[in-house]
Design a protein around this motif. Structure first.
Motif, PDB file in Angstrom:
ATOM      1  N   TYR B 352       0.837  -1.212   0.000  1.00 48.74           N
ATOM      2  CA  TYR B 352       0.000   0.000   0.000  1.00 48.74           C
ATOM      3  C   TYR B 352       0.867   1.256   0.000  1.00 48.74           C
ATOM      4  O   TYR B 352       0.524   2.270  -0.617  1.00 48.74           O
ATOM      5  N   ALA B 353       2.002   1.181   0.668  1.00 48.52           N
ATOM      6  CA  ALA B 353       2.930   2.317   0.667  1.00 48.52           C
ATOM      7  C   ALA B 353       3.417   2.591  -0.755  1.00 48.52           C
ATOM      8  O   ALA B 353       3.514   3.746  -1.194  1.00 48.52           O
ATOM      9  N   ALA B 354       3.688   1.507  -1.480  1.00 50.23           N
ATOM     10  CA  ALA B 354       4.140   1.664  -2.864  1.00 50.23           C
ATOM     11  C   ALA B 354       3.037   2.298  -3.714  1.00 50.23           C
ATOM     12  O   ALA B 354       3.275   3.248  -4.468  1.00 50.23           O
ATOM     13  N   LEU B 355       1.806   1.776  -3.550  1.00 52.72           N
ATOM     14  CA  LEU B 355       0.679   2.319  -4.337  1.00 52.72           C
ATOM     15  C   LEU B 355       0.474   3.809  -4.041  1.00 52.72           C
ATOM     16  O   LEU B 355       0.131   4.590  -4.928  1.00 52.72           O
ATOM     17  N   ALA B 356       0.708   4.184  -2.765  1.00 53.03           N
ATOM     18  CA  ALA B 356       0.478   5.574  -2.367  1.00 53.03           C
ATOM     19  C   ALA B 356       1.489   6.524  -3.010  1.00 53.03           C
ATOM     20  O   ALA B 356       1.285   7.740  -3.015  1.00 53.03           O
ATOM     21  N   ARG B 358       1.894   6.807  -6.033  1.00 50.38           N
ATOM     22  CA  ARG B 358       1.175   7.389  -7.191  1.00 50.38           C
ATOM     23  C   ARG B 358      -0.308   7.120  -6.995  1.00 50.38           C
ATOM     24  O   ARG B 358      -0.822   6.102  -7.466  1.00 50.38           O
ATOM     25  N   PRO B 359      -1.000   8.044  -6.314  1.00 51.68           N
ATOM     26  CA  PRO B 359      -2.414   7.811  -6.018  1.00 51.68           C
ATOM     27  C   PRO B 359      -3.205   7.456  -7.285  1.00 51.68           C
ATOM     28  O   PRO B 359      -2.954   8.019  -8.369  1.00 51.68           O
ATOM     29  N   GLY B 360      -4.130   6.506  -7.125  1.00 51.84           N
ATOM     30  CA  GLY B 360      -4.945   6.090  -8.274  1.00 51.84           C
ATOM     31  C   GLY B 360      -4.287   5.025  -9.132  1.00 51.84           C
ATOM     32  O   GLY B 360      -4.863   4.541 -10.099  1.00 51.84           O
ATOM     33  N   VAL B 409       4.310  -0.049  -9.744  1.00 49.80           N
ATOM     34  CA  VAL B 409       3.183   0.854  -9.558  1.00 49.80           C
ATOM     35  C   VAL B 409       2.940   1.555 -10.884  1.00 49.80           C
ATOM     36  O   VAL B 409       3.858   2.150 -11.448  1.00 49.80           O
ATOM     37  N   MET B 410       1.715   1.428 -11.409  1.00 54.33           N
ATOM     38  CA  MET B 410       1.498   1.947 -12.774  1.00 54.33           C
ATOM     39  C   MET B 410       0.081   2.458 -12.970  1.00 54.33           C
ATOM     40  O   MET B 410      -0.826   2.149 -12.194  1.00 54.33           O
ATOM     41  N   ASN B 411      -0.050   3.221 -14.013  1.00 57.64           N
ATOM     42  CA  ASN B 411      -1.351   3.713 -14.439  1.00 57.64           C
ATOM     43  C   ASN B 411      -1.879   2.744 -15.498  1.00 57.64           C
ATOM     44  O   ASN B 411      -1.364   2.703 -16.626  1.00 57.64           O
TER      45      ASN B 411
END
Lengths: 484, 484
Positions: B352-356, B358-360, B409-411
């Motif tokens: 979750y820290a990694a995801l945070a 790049r929010p979204g 972590v990506m869009n």
């Protein structure tokens, strides 16, 4: 003509061409010539004496010599000869040091014995990765001598100075397994020649990671397969750091229950005990006599601790508190190397000590393994059975794993006694099965325990094993007649 | 008609009968009715929302819903339904908690999803034998809560509160593996429903010994087989004593090399370290931000020690000497339970820290494992690759096992970025393979790494795995499309 002879002739085998005194059916001359072309004149033999040396192990199974013995020098030679055997429907029997205990090397359908001792290189020692690769001629002791200066050692120790690839093939374990695991936990990768000569690397070529989640665990499938699925030509092993300090001790108990209770409590407290070996009163008596020792003739634990100097103090203190709570004697110490060697030599000489109980006798070591909570019950019942059956069978065991041996000492000429031993070992195995255990903790199935394996794993289990065997060895040429 | 549709119809499947909005091919009504008869109305669903929940895990593989989801209550129900699927040629997909990371639950050929969570009994807890049996609905945390008073625990900890049978199926491991081993070392026996409905006990019914040499190791064959050989309905597990004392610490290093060198030396000295987790500077930065911490933004080790009070002092002293020799910072301590929880929560929140960062964004955790000596090289190269590929991928790893993850972590809307991630993860896996490593240390092959598995184990390896699959699952109905 016997059915067996007919089957052999159907496989392309004829009467022996090598010696007029030989009365067995032997292999076609052209196959032997083909093998000779691969390994060279000095690495093949059809001499009866040599074949007989290769037709038996240390069990009481009778000698069944192969038709020919070859000593390959490389995996390519193994592969070529396996291919020849495959196309000629000739059985293959892998041979390491011949120290097995369940008839694993017996050539029950004849064939070619592959003596692997001349492939003996130690490769890729890598201390940072706790890793080494060995060829099949490398034994446990020769590896440990070779790597001593690296600060590492290989702890699996079945007693015999067996070949490490043979130990992988039979899933060996022994005295250190309670702390360091068995071969199953310490083999990282295997190079295996399949029955048709193809070369398989069970975890991929030259791979040596500590863990993987990539695909089916082929390494574990070959560990303990007793040469029935392929010929192991290389094993990658996990090494361990040599402990800074080691101390050993002996402790006697008023009962089997007290010794086992101590063991359970030592493990529950998380004492990282390296060895915890049980010897019953008969075994201790035999060891005393054989080694000139004078331990009390009582159920006894031989213990070994590995760690730092300080860590040992604490391990020992915790252990002593537990054993004394259970009525154990004061510890007899073996702190220096010489004293320790004396102690473990006594343990490793258990076999010879047992034989010395009845000079001129033959021994047969049988083994079972049960949940540790069932050990007192099974040992007490087994001792009663021994008495009632008028048999000599001192008990020694790796009690931390719930695993123990009866070393059966008998007069082979006494058919009645031999048959009582066979009945006793079957009862012992079935007693273990009835207590949620296994019919063999470390000796394997070999020839003698195939029926028991069926009872142990059940109908679907044995069908599944047979399916695997039929898939990987469709012609049933790899060490036929063993396991399934 | 598409080829896939044709194949489905050939298997006896037709257009969906459940909803006019459903555009997938669905299962014959009579099969669904048959399943309903077995499990009852409240334990079956064909609702699209339910099917979609079961068609994906935590990976970035797209959702492939099964045709129907069933919740069996007993092994007999599982067996009966497997038999139905077998005779109707319908795929079976086992489902635990859906926390897999390689698309293992994706119903790529449709079929019946067996959600095992309603079989959730804990059986046969036996503290003396360090043993318990669990049904597939029992998760890691629920088992540890249940057995706490026995003084024992089950240490394998992949982070997620996964189902233990699912962990067996995927060969899970995690932070404690360096000391306690992975699922491979801690599963004693499995009850498995084979594709045709027969029930196999891999080590024999109710057997629970610590070791065996009886026949082929079927248990290890099913551990890590990712549901492609059978449905696990019970797992017998090896438990461990809860350590008397635990202490955790954090230590920062000037370089990746210094952190890894420390790790190797700690292991070589025989310090029985329980956890040794590496976080790179990017990961530490993310953890700081997410958890409100302020660790130095440097390559870092999170350490945990288990032992007696005295033993810990020595373990810690030895470890501190080693880390300081390698330029490590002073230890930041977490001695009491609350502090330790904070530390390990930070580690377990890495995702979750990694995801945070790049929010979204969406995350994808990839993993590889190499010989420990190769870790500095592969981590340095991988960080360079991440920079050059303009990708965010903090690194966290079980460094004592040579195993690490890049949390990508990506869009997902950025097709170019998604494709760069895929290329990067393949390069990472091939880099590990080139260094004698594996393409996955713990996440498994699933859908995404089948090509890599072939490269890893080679032609003969993959042929052998395919032979095993074809033997045990001749109709390719068990979780088809995965592993091989």
């Amino acid at each position: 003509m016997s059915l067996q002879a007919a089957a052999r002739i159907k496989r392309g085998l004829t009467y022996c061409v090598n010696s007029w005194t030989c009365r067995t059916y032997c292999m076609k001359k052209e196959i032997i010539d083909g093998l000779r072309t691969v390994v060279g004149e000095s690495n093949i033999s059809t001499a009866m004496a040599v074949r007989e040396q290769h037709g038996r192990d240390e069990s009481m199974h009778s000698c069944r010599p192969p038709d020919v013995v070859v000593w390959p020098q490389s995996v390519d030679q193994v592969s070529k000869m396996a291919e020849m055997c495959y196309s000629n429907n000739v059985p293959i029997i892998p041979f390491g040091t011949g120290t097995g205990l369940e008839g694993g090397v017996s050539a029950v359908m004849g064939g070619v014995c592959f003596n692997m001792t001349r492939m003996d290189r130690i490769l890729n020692l890598n201390a940072e990765d706790f890793h080494v690769t060995v060829e099949p001629g490398v034994t446990r002791k020769s590896l440990n001598n070779y790597i001593r200066d690296s600060g590492l050692w290989f702890p699996v120790d079945p007693g015999a100075d067996a070949s490490l690839c043979g130990m992988a093939a039979t899933g060996a374990s022994g005295t250190n397994a309670v702390r360091y695991g068995t071969m199953r936990e310490n083999v990282i990768n295997l190079e295996v020649v399949l029955p048709d000569g193809r070369i398989l690397n069970t975890a991929g070529k030259d791979r040596r990671f500590r863990k993987t989640a990539a695909g089916y665990n082929l390494t574990s499938m070959f560990v303990g397969s007793e040469g029935t699925l392929g010929l192991i030509t290389k094993a990658s092993l996990r090494l361990h750091g040599i402990p800074e300090a080691t101390v050993a001790a002996v402790c006697a108990f008023p009962s089997v229950q007290a010794a086992v209770d101590s063991t359970v409590q030592i493990l529950q407290c998380g004492v990282p005990i390296a060895r915890i070996e049980f010897l019953d009163d008969v075994m201790i008596d035999a060891c005393n006599k054989f080694n000139g020792l004078n331990y009390p003739v009582l159920p006894t634990l031989f213990l070994e601790f590995h760690g730092t100097e300080n860590g040992l103090k604490e391990q020992v203190q915790q252990t002593e508190e537990i054993t004394q709570m259970n009525g154990g004697s004061d510890f007899t110490w073996a702190k220096d190397q010489e004293e320790r060697n004396k102690l473990w030599t006594a343990r490793h000489n258990a076999w010879y000590a047992a034989l010395a109980l009845r000079p001129g006798s033959r021994g047969y070591s049988t083994d079972v393994c049960v949940p540790i909570s069932k050990l007192p019950e099974i040992i007490v019942e087994t001792k009663k059975d021994l008495t009632e059956s008028h048999l000599t069978g001192p008990i020694a065991g790796h009690v931390g794993d719930g695993n123990f041996h009866c070393i059966m000492v008998m007069n082979l000429a006494d058919k009645n006694e031999v048959s009582r031993v066979k009945e006793f070992t079957n009862r012992l195995a079935r007693r273990a099965l009835a207590m949620n255990g296994t019919c063999t903790g470390e000796h394997g199935i070999g020839l003698g325990k195939r029926k028991l394996l069926e009872e142990e794993v059940g109908e679907v289990g044995i069908e599944t094993m047979k399916q695997i065997k039929a898939t990987l060895d469709p012609k049933n040429l790899m060490n036929p007649g063993k396991v399934v």
